[in-house]
Design a protein around this motif. Structure first.
Motif: not given
Length: 471
Positions: A194-201
């Motif tokens: 979930r945290e990494a997904a925000r980095a790929f935005t």
């Protein structure tokens, strides 16, 4: 297989009285690091010895640039008309004729690692771009490959990063970059995803290229795999590569691809490869070379323990059987589009892996239906119909002056098995060939027609031996 000593396993293979460099090892190298060998390649490899033979595989033959330029128009044409079938055929053509078969073989490895399907992407140009990315880094930097793959348009569509925006992050790519591309299961948490997904935005596609919109990126702090910061896409790749599990995970997949699907390597066995991978900053070519030169690669417990994928099965027939037309002086060209279509029936549809996990491989390649399709294709490739007009076993045997029953049986068994078949199989084939002379033939056949038919039938029987399913 007994427990494998890691120190022995990765030491360079040296020919000895107990383990000589012979034609079986040449064939083994050609099957695992390429797509099989022609008669001339077997003889050349035997003469060269292991060091020079592997050097040549790693470097490729001269002429790669020329080969790429000559075939570039085919790729451009496939992209221009968004022709999926032409794209499949283009890559199969490259695997069949490339001066650098190892690079193509490893591109196939990466295609299954970063399994992306045009069924969803629906853009041949993007799929071609992903192929070129994997081909460029096939023997190079895994770090660069993984970083560039995160911004690859085909991947961005396949795993939805182009839809991932601030406030609405999509977790698909973040999950697979950890589970399938770098770390493996159990080396991350759902919170990490979930945290990494925000980095790929913040990424999208414009005019066929990845573009970054800072207004759509989540700039807040993220904690991923124990590291906290205002991470972006490249930071997540770096953090994944920093994990201890990463080099072992990738090395384990290479082990399965080049060494064995049936041996489960211990952590101790993989550790020297993983350590080398880590120390070279993820230079994939270095561990490929270590594997190909190793004692373990050439050991009896590894020999013919992998089930051939459909691509390996098909090209392992076609490459040795293509012959030069005596009238034109050019090699007879097979219908590559029809061959690519046949691959689909065997279960390996290029550019269309079945899921994000790719093809399972191993025993999954074989079932009642796919075995029947393999046998039917083998018959077509050795008959006078369809493909068989281009892959002519009789013409090939004639080129090498093989005429007697004994010579023909020996020739095809050496070509396809490097003489490694049970004596009972050899005897049955020889008996069949002798009896075939007494079989009735159509009145309109000449003696040469009948002789060619016997050779084709013999070659077909040779290729239906169970050992041919193994690489």
């Amino acid at each position: 297989m007994a427990e494998i000593d890691p120190r022995w396993a990765w030491e360079p293979y040296k020919p000895s009285a107990q383990s000589p460099w012979d034609i079986r090892k040449v064939g083994h190298l050609a099957r695992r690091a390429g797509f099989g060998a022609t008669w001339e390649e077997l003889e050349a490899g035997l003469k060269a010895g292991p060091e020079k033979a592997i050097d040549q595989l790693l470097q490729g033959d001269p002429g790669q640039d020329s080969f790429d330029l000559q075939r570039d128009y085919l790729a451009k044409n496939a992209a221009k008309y968004n022709n999926d079938q032409q794209l499949r055929a283009w890559w199969l053509y490259r695997m069949l004729y490339s001066p650098h078969p190892l690079r193509e073989k490893l591109t196939l490895f990466w295609h299954n690692h970063f399994a992306t399907s045009n069924s969803k992407v629906q853009n041949v140009g993007f799929m071609l771009g992903q192929y070129e990315l994997m081909h460029r880094h096939a023997l190079g930097s895994f770090r660069d490959l993984l970083a560039e793959m995160s911004k690859d348009p085909a991947m961005m569509i396949w795993l939805d990063t182009r839809l991932s925006k601030k406030g609405k992050p999509n977790e698909n790519y973040a999950r697979e970059v950890m589970e399938l591309f770098s770390l493996g299961i159990d080396h991350y948490t759902e919170q990490d995803i979930r945290e990494a997904a925000r980095a790929f935005t913040g990424w999208d596609i414009d005019n066929g290229k990845a573009v970054y919109d800072p207004n759509q990126h989540d700039e807040t702090d993220k904690t991923v795999l124990g590291q906290k910061g205002k991470w972006r896409a490249d930071d997540i790749i770096r953090i994944c590569l920093d994990q201890k599990s990463c080099p072992s995970f990738v090395a384990g997949k290479l082990f399965r691809f080049l060494i064995s699907e049936s041996i489960t390597p211990s952590p101790e066995l993989l550790e020297p490869l993983a350590e080398q991978f880590r120390k070279t900053d993820y230079n994939f070519g270095t561990i490929v070379e270590t594997v190909l030169r190793s004692n373990l690669f050439f050991s009896p417990g590894v020999y013919r323990t992998r089930i051939k994928s459909p691509v390996e099965f098909v090209l392992g027939i076609v490459r040795p059987l293509l012959v030069v037309d005596p009238k034109s002086g050019f090699e007879r060209r097979i219908d590559i589009i029809a061959l690519a279509t046949a691959l689909q029936t065997l279960g390996q549809d290029l550019f269309h892996p079945p899921s994000v996990k790719g093809w399972d491989g191993g025993p999954a390649w074989l079932n009642g239906q796919t075995l029947l399709h393999r046998q039917n294709l083998t018959l077509a490739l050795t008959s006078t119909e369809d493909f068989g007009r281009r892959t002519n076993p009789a013409a090939l045997a004639e080129n090498f002056n093989k005429h007697s029953d004994q010579e023909l049986v020996d020739f095809f068994l050496r070509l396809f098995y490097q003489d490694d078949v049970p004596s009972e199989s050899r005897t049955r084939l020889l008996n069949y060939q002798k009896k075939a002379h007494d079989q009735p033939k159509p009145k309109y056949w000449t003696d040469k027609d009948a002789a060619d038919h016997r050779v084709r039938a013999l070659c077909h029987l040779v290729l239906t031996l169970p050992e041919f399913q193994l690489a």
